[in-house]
Design an enzyme around this catalytic site. Structure first.
Site, mmCIF file in Angstrom:
data_model
loop_
_atom_site.group_PDB
_atom_site.id
_atom_site.type_symbol
_atom_site.label_atom_id
_atom_site.label_comp_id
_atom_site.label_asym_id
_atom_site.label_seq_id
_atom_site.Cartn_x
_atom_site.Cartn_y
_atom_site.Cartn_z
ATOM 1 N N HIS A 124 6.725 1.805 4.089
ATOM 2 C CA HIS A 124 7.693 1.811 3.000
ATOM 3 C C HIS A 124 7.251 2.772 1.906
ATOM 4 C CE1 HIS A 124 4.780 -1.397 2.156
ATOM 5 N NE2 HIS A 124 5.015 -1.216 0.865
ATOM 6 N N CYS A 180 11.303 -6.520 7.919
ATOM 7 C CA CYS A 180 12.298 -6.659 8.999
ATOM 8 C C CYS A 180 13.245 -7.811 8.674
ATOM 9 C CB CYS A 180 11.611 -6.875 10.342
ATOM 10 S SG CYS A 180 10.807 -5.385 10.998
ATOM 11 N N THR A 207 -0.011 -4.563 1.460
ATOM 12 C CA THR A 207 0.160 -5.990 1.737
ATOM 13 C C THR A 207 1.238 -6.271 2.777
ATOM 14 O OG1 THR A 207 1.683 -6.211 -0.124
ATOM 15 C CG2 THR A 207 -0.640 -6.702 -0.551
ATOM 16 N N HIS A 236 7.459 3.708 -2.038
ATOM 17 C CA HIS A 236 7.726 3.214 -3.384
ATOM 18 C C HIS A 236 8.320 4.359 -4.197
ATOM 19 C CE1 HIS A 236 5.095 -0.448 -3.140
ATOM 20 N NE2 HIS A 236 4.563 0.279 -2.170
#
Length: 113
Positions: free
Chosen positions: A99, A7, A94, A101
C-alpha cells in the site's frame, strides 16, 4: 487473501472511507492519520509488499497514478504531498498487503535532505 485486513476492506467486509477506486486500485482514508490528509492506495490484487508488487510494473504504475489522482482530489496536488511505501520490520510495516501512503495538507517534517 484470507485474513488480510486490506483484502477485507477491498472486499467490503470491513468499513472504510473510500477516496478513489477503479478496477485495479482502492484508496481510502487511514484510520490513524499521520497528516491532515492520509490516504492509503491499495492494489486490489494481493501483493505482500512493494517488492512483490514491483514484479507487476503495470499494477505498480496504476498505484502511483492513483496516488496522484488522490492528491488532486484531496486538494494537495499543488501545495505538495509525500508518497511512502513501508517494507519490512525496520519500516514499521503492520499490514502485509502492499500500500502507498499519500500524505499532505500540512508542512511535513524534513525528510531526505
Amino acid at each position: 487473501m484470507s485474513g488480510c485486513l486490506f483484502c477485507g476492506i477491498i472486499g467490503g467486509e470491513i468499513p472504510s472511507t473510500v477516496v478513489y477506486e477503479d478496477d485495479r486500485v482502492y484508496a481510502f482514508r487511514d484510520i490513524n492519520p499521520q497528516a491532515k490528509v492520509h490516504v492509503l492506495v491499495v492494489p486490489r490484487e494481493h501483493h505482500e509488499d512493494v517488492e512483490a508488487l514491483s514484479a507487476n510494473p503495470t499494477l505498480l504504475a496504476a498505484v502511483i497514478t492513483a496516488g496522484v489522482e488522490v492528491a488532486k482530489r484531496e486538494g494537495i496536488h499543488d501545495s505538495g504531498y509525500r508518497f511512502v511505501f513501508n517494507t519490512g520490520d525496520d519500516a514499521c510495516r503492520t499490514v502485509f498487503h502492499a500500500h502507498l501512503h499519500v500524505l499532505g495538507a500540512q508542512q511535513l517534517s524534513t525528510f531526505g535532505h
